[in-house]
Design an enzyme around this catalytic site. Structure first.
Site, PDB file in Angstrom:
ATOM      1  N   GLY A   1       0.842  -1.546  -0.294  1.00 29.20           N
ATOM      2  CA  GLY A   1       0.015   0.007   0.149  1.00 29.20           C
ATOM      3  C   GLY A   1       0.784   1.653  -0.019  1.00 29.20           C
TER       4      GLY A   1
ATOM      5  N   ARG B   1       0.106  -4.971  -6.607  1.00 27.01           N
ATOM      6  CA  ARG B   1       0.027  -6.747  -5.706  1.00 27.01           C
ATOM      7  C   ARG B   1       1.202  -7.216  -6.481  1.00 27.01           C
ATOM      8  NH1 ARG B   1      -0.598  -4.743  -0.195  1.00 27.01           N
ATOM      9  NH2 ARG B   1      -2.210  -3.666  -0.365  1.00 27.01           N
TER      10      ARG B   1
ATOM     11  N   ASP C   1       5.714  -5.011   6.152  1.00 26.33           N
ATOM     12  CA  ASP C   1       5.964  -6.526   6.121  1.00 26.33           C
ATOM     13  C   ASP C   1       6.263  -6.962   5.500  1.00 26.33           C
ATOM     14  OD1 ASP C   1       3.466  -6.413   6.315  1.00 26.33           O
ATOM     15  OD2 ASP C   1       3.450  -7.931   8.621  1.00 26.33           O
TER      16      ASP C   1
ATOM     17  N   THR D   1       3.763   2.262   5.506  1.00 28.36           N
ATOM     18  CA  THR D   1       2.663   2.321   5.557  1.00 28.36           C
ATOM     19  C   THR D   1       2.316   3.049   6.795  1.00 28.36           C
ATOM     20  OG1 THR D   1       1.111   0.640   6.701  1.00 28.36           O
ATOM     21  CG2 THR D   1       3.979   0.992   7.626  1.00 28.36           C
TER      22      THR D   1
ATOM     23  N   ASP E   1      -0.145   2.324   8.877  1.00 32.55           N
ATOM     24  CA  ASP E   1      -0.678   1.619  10.046  1.00 32.55           C
ATOM     25  C   ASP E   1      -0.012   1.602  11.161  1.00 32.55           C
ATOM     26  OD1 ASP E   1      -2.482   0.099   8.030  1.00 32.55           O
ATOM     27  OD2 ASP E   1      -1.637  -1.264   7.560  1.00 32.55           O
TER      28      ASP E   1
ATOM     29  N   ASP F   1       2.613  -0.123  11.823  1.00 29.55           N
ATOM     30  CA  ASP F   1       2.702  -1.660  12.195  1.00 29.55           C
ATOM     31  C   ASP F   1       3.720  -2.586  11.867  1.00 29.55           C
ATOM     32  OD1 ASP F   1       2.091  -1.631   9.978  1.00 29.55           O
ATOM     33  OD2 ASP F   1       0.852  -2.935   9.919  1.00 29.55           O
TER      34      ASP F   1
ATOM     35  N   ARG G   1      -5.465  -1.557   9.296  1.00 30.52           N
ATOM     36  CA  ARG G   1      -5.386  -3.078   9.663  1.00 30.52           C
ATOM     37  C   ARG G   1      -5.372  -4.206  10.488  1.00 30.52           C
ATOM     38  NH1 ARG G   1      -0.280  -6.314   6.698  1.00 30.52           N
ATOM     39  NH2 ARG G   1       0.959  -5.162   8.365  1.00 30.52           N
TER      40      ARG G   1
END
Length: 319
Positions: free
Chosen positions: A11, A72, A103, A125, A127, A129, A171
């Site tokens: 993303g 992707r 990741d 990202t 996120d 994360d 996410r």
């Protein structure tokens, strides 16, 4: 090392362009040739690789998204796909690769490193994360986008005396919801890292109304449930009607904040230095306001931890 490549994967996030710019210009500063790989690992397999000069990355530091595009690529998860990518890298003379992404992108970079092709990961990202780093590129911009939306929704929530549920991305991590909820003064925040009690949520809404509160804001991270699911649960439990706003992909777009531009620049530059030091399989991050590099496997073998002191504080301040 004379020639390296850079790609963005997964993303997109605001600040990726700042990182690409830093890789290219830092590399050129140290006498390297730098090539951009377009469309992520898919482009790597297909040989969409182009030399980049300093001018090619001019006027992109302020732009959201990624100049190199992203895609992707299920094929790259296979051994055959990875061998195709290595064949293309050899064909184009690349000796090292900077991978900007999350990741999943790191796993691809680690696979190439294990096959003898050194890669360095840069965390991009919204996120936030990625274990091993306090912040990822794009998180701050997305956070400010969410806060701006909360402020606007609160205006109409106040006018109509309603409860609004705002669903945010993240996410399986709750950082975006947690930070935005605290900064936006939300009455309730639901994150994947902490179980929720529907009775407590309803009780909080009723107590607020009893003391004269005419509106409420609930922030729910997508990793918990959808905003519409939560709205249904609250209405079934207490007969309280809510309105739902799903912020969606607006959280990924927009001009990066100063913080994300600086992070992208710092991380991209350090990634080049790590490759020049002969290291592969490393990830770049920030800990305690210092740029660090560490074993990339940490990113997908350890758990990301949300700052639960923020969660506790948000509950204390939303009485």
């Amino acid at each position: 090392m004379k020639r390296i490549g850079v790609l963005t994967s997964g993303g997109d996030s605001p600040g990726m362009n700042a990182a690409v710019r830093a890789v290219v210009r830092k590399g050129i500063y140290h006498g390297l040739e730098v090539a951009g790989v377009y469309q992520g690992y898919q482009g790597l397999i297909e040989g969409k690789i182009k030399d980049l000069e300093a001018g090619d990355v001019g006027d992109i530091i302020q732009r959201g998204g990624t100049k190199l595009y992203s895609a992707r690529c299920p094929e790259f998860k296979t051994d055959a796909g990875q061998e195709k990518a290595i064949e293309q890298m050899k064909k184009h003379g690349l000796e090292g690769l900077v991978v900007i992404g999350g990741d999943g992108s790191y796993q691809g970079a680690m696979a190439l490193t294990r096959k003898g092709f050194p890669c360095v990961g840069v965390p991009g990202t919204i996120d936030n994360d990625i274990p091993g780093t306090d912040y990822t590129i794009g998180f701050d911009t997305a956070l400010n986008t969410v806060i701006e939306a909360i402020d606007k929704i609160r205006d109409t929530a106040t006018s109509h005396e309603r409860t609004f549920i705002i669903e945010v991305m993240g996410r399986d991590a709750g950082d975006l919801a947690l930070w935005a909820g605290l900064a936006g003064g939300a009455e309730t925040i639901l994150i994947p890292e902490e179980s929720y009690d529907l009775d407590e949520i309803v009780d909080r809404l009723k107590k607020g109304k009893a003391r004269g509160k005419r509106h409420s804001i609930i922030i729910v991270a997508e990793g918990v449930m959808s905003g519409n699911e939560l709205a249904t649960l609250i209405e079934e439990k207490a007969g309280i009607e809510t309105r739902v706003s799903v912020l969606g992909h607006i959280q990924r777009g927009g001009s990066p904040t100063a913080r994300d531009r600086v992070l992208g620049s710092l991380f991209g530059a350090r990634a080049v230095e790590v490759l020049l030091e002969g290291e592969g399989g490393k990830a770049i991050g920030m800990r305690n306001h210092l740029v660090v590099d560490y074993d990339m496997t940490k990113a997908f073998t350890e758990e990301h931890d949300a700052d639960m002191t923020l969660y506790t504080l948000s509950k204390e301040l939303s009485i």
